[in-house]
Design an enzyme around this catalytic site. Structure first.
Site, PDB file in Angstrom:
ATOM      1  N   HIS A   1      -1.164 -12.318   0.692  1.00  0.00           N
ATOM      2  CA  HIS A   1      -1.866 -11.248  -0.020  1.00  0.00           C
ATOM      3  C   HIS A   1      -2.257 -11.675  -1.427  1.00  0.00           C
ATOM      4  CE1 HIS A   1      -2.440  -6.612  -0.071  1.00  0.00           C
ATOM      5  NE2 HIS A   1      -3.304  -7.187  -0.893  1.00  0.00           N
TER       6      HIS A   1
ATOM      7  N   GLU B   1       4.756  -6.567   4.448  1.00  0.00           N
ATOM      8  CA  GLU B   1       4.648  -7.585   3.402  1.00  0.00           C
ATOM      9  C   GLU B   1       5.866  -7.491   2.501  1.00  0.00           C
ATOM     10  OE1 GLU B   1       0.901  -7.314   1.376  1.00  0.00           O
ATOM     11  OE2 GLU B   1      -0.241  -7.254   3.224  1.00  0.00           O
TER      12      GLU B   1
ATOM     13  N   ARG C   1      -6.432  -4.348   4.804  1.00  0.00           N
ATOM     14  CA  ARG C   1      -5.018  -3.978   4.842  1.00  0.00           C
ATOM     15  C   ARG C   1      -4.474  -4.356   6.210  1.00  0.00           C
ATOM     16  NH1 ARG C   1      -4.731  -3.826   0.064  1.00  0.00           N
ATOM     17  NH2 ARG C   1      -4.367  -2.021  -1.288  1.00  0.00           N
TER      18      ARG C   1
END
Lengths: 319, 319
Positions: free
Chosen positions: A272, A253, A224
């Protein structure tokens, strides 16, 4: 007996949930509608790992879902003190993302070892420039995070001849404890973060940490974003404290077009996507349907999150 | 007894050959001086796999080296009818390049599966665009060339869960014969060429072959350039008959800046570097020194090329 109510936090209905027709009253909601619908839900299925909506809408008192399932590996955005204190069971999507993420990390390691970014850049400039590359076999990796993702990364890297040290919270059997991390980092060619985001991992990869790494080493984060102090990493790369890094996860993000991270030297930025191989949403739905069937039958659920720790503990055989 | 004369075709003296001091009279030559020096050499060490000089200078009659060692895997540029017909032993550098090339190919396969070229291009444009990638485990590869390089590629891909069919000249045990290639190609996600360049492999990857491949499949060549009809590959990519390709070897090397190959869509061009990991020249020198010691002691040499076939045959256990 009336069907349980399954509330899905997602505005994009998943066709696979249709298999639960007749066994669940399925309701969809967006983030704005969540608080109003939560009290009447028996089960909550959360699709968006990055949403803070559950934390914001979780009822402090009164009726609440008995079970919350997060369709991701990390549950960091979900847990709040009220949910942690409640009797609600939280589960995650263990089993879906491990192999794809491990392949992605292995690919990044090889991309660095063989300098594919350099090759693609030279190709754009139509330049033939032979370079020596790095042999992966015999190199050393530290994998931070001894959960299923870290273990799968370890397995694939070992299969390619990498000497891997897997580091968890505490030492056990083949796993190093957190107290060994600095020493192992100083010897590593590759440092890979696949840990859950918890209060003890937040910001752990900072200037001090990057200063421990070898100048030839690379750092990869598929855990993360907030585990990495992004400014410190950018500075470590600019000063060539380390030779390269790849981030698939970020503090914010999506990364905006103005982010300074896009053009930090020797940094690979990806959106991601490490765990998301074709068909991943179908696999997540199928997993949830199977878990729902267990729950409806009163069977114990797999993948139950330890809400204090913030992840699903892995038990070693015999532990 | 006088020391044998070791002639080295290379203008850049290798420090490691110093270990042969007192056991060999070492002479260096460039291509222009080769013909004059060949007749007085007992052993010829060829560093440049791409040189045609030996073929051009090989003496038809009279004294000639008893042994020629090629510091590469492929000996295609070395062999000529006179050398093949002579009693001179030819050896190659088997053992040095297999693992690096196999890692390189594995990296390319993962780079395609995870779309690293797309990620790097989007990063340049500062665009966050999530995509689904491909799971490598369970995909199918055909490896063409059942020598040590093809076998090592097979081993690494199998370790990552790829279902690999290894294709050689003739079927034996776990290896498919050339007659199976078309059928296997039609099923493959990855076609990888690691075969030696011989008269039967020259030009084998042509429009007909690319037409057999799946539109989602990728082609990788780490063998020799002339096995691929480059115009046909470029056309297959432009017409999207196949999804991608990577060439590390070319008909003409180095590839000139005017080559149309640099910007063929979905083609990765690299400068014949797949086998060259840091220290490769040292490892080649050490290998040659060890072989020279065997030769000087009258022991049989390893890595002896079958000059008719054009490569070192691999024997299966029990064959």
């Amino acid at each position: 007996m009336s069907e349980p109510t399954l509330l899905v936090l997602d505005t994009d209905p998943s066709p696979r949930l249709g298999r639960l027709t007749g066994r669940a009253r399925i309701r969809y909601t967006d983030e704005a509608g969540l608080a109003a619908r939560l009290p009447s839900a028996d089960v909550l299925l959360v699709w968006d790992f990055a949403s803070d909506a559950v934390r914001a809408a979780w009822p402090g008192e009164g009726p609440r879902p008995a079970w919350v399932h997060m369709a991701s590996a990390g549950v960091d955005r979900l847990l709040c003190p009220e949910l942690t204190a409640s009797g609600t069971v939280v589960t995650n999507a263990r089993g879906i993302f491990e192999r794809p993420i491990a392949e992605y990390v292995t690919g990044l390691v090889l991309a660095f070892a063989k300098d594919f970014p350099g090759t693609l850049e030279l190709q754009r400039r139509r330049q033939w420039r032979h370079r020596e590359s790095t042999q992966l076999a015999g190199s050393r990796a530290v994998v931070v995070g001894a959960g299923p993702v870290g273990r799968e990364i370890t397995r694939l890297l070992i299969a390619l001849g990498v000497r891997v040290a897997l580091v968890g919270r505490r030492a056990r059997r083949t796993i190093h404890g957190a107290e060994d991390l600095d020493r192992l980092t100083a010897l590593a060619d590759w440092v890979i973060c696949a840990a859950p985001l918890t209060e003890s991992t937040r910001g752990m990869f900072d200037a001090r940490f990057f200063g421990l790494m070898q100048p030839s080493a690379r750092f990869i984060n598929v855990g993360r974003g907030p585990m990495v102090v992004e400014d410190d990493l950018a500075e470590a790369l600019r000063r060539r404290w380390i030779a390269g890094a790849a981030l698939d996860v970020f503090e914010q993000e999506p990364l905006g077009p103005q982010s300074p991270l896009w053009d930090v030297p020797d940094l690979i930025v990806s959106p991601h996507m490490s765990g998301d191989t074709a068909g991943w949403r179908d696999r997540l739905s199928e997993q949830f349907v199977a878990m729902y069937e267990l729950w409806a039958a009163g069977e114990p659920l797999p993948n139950v999150v330890d809400k204090q720790r913030g992840y699903v503990p892995v038990r070693e055989p015999g532990e």
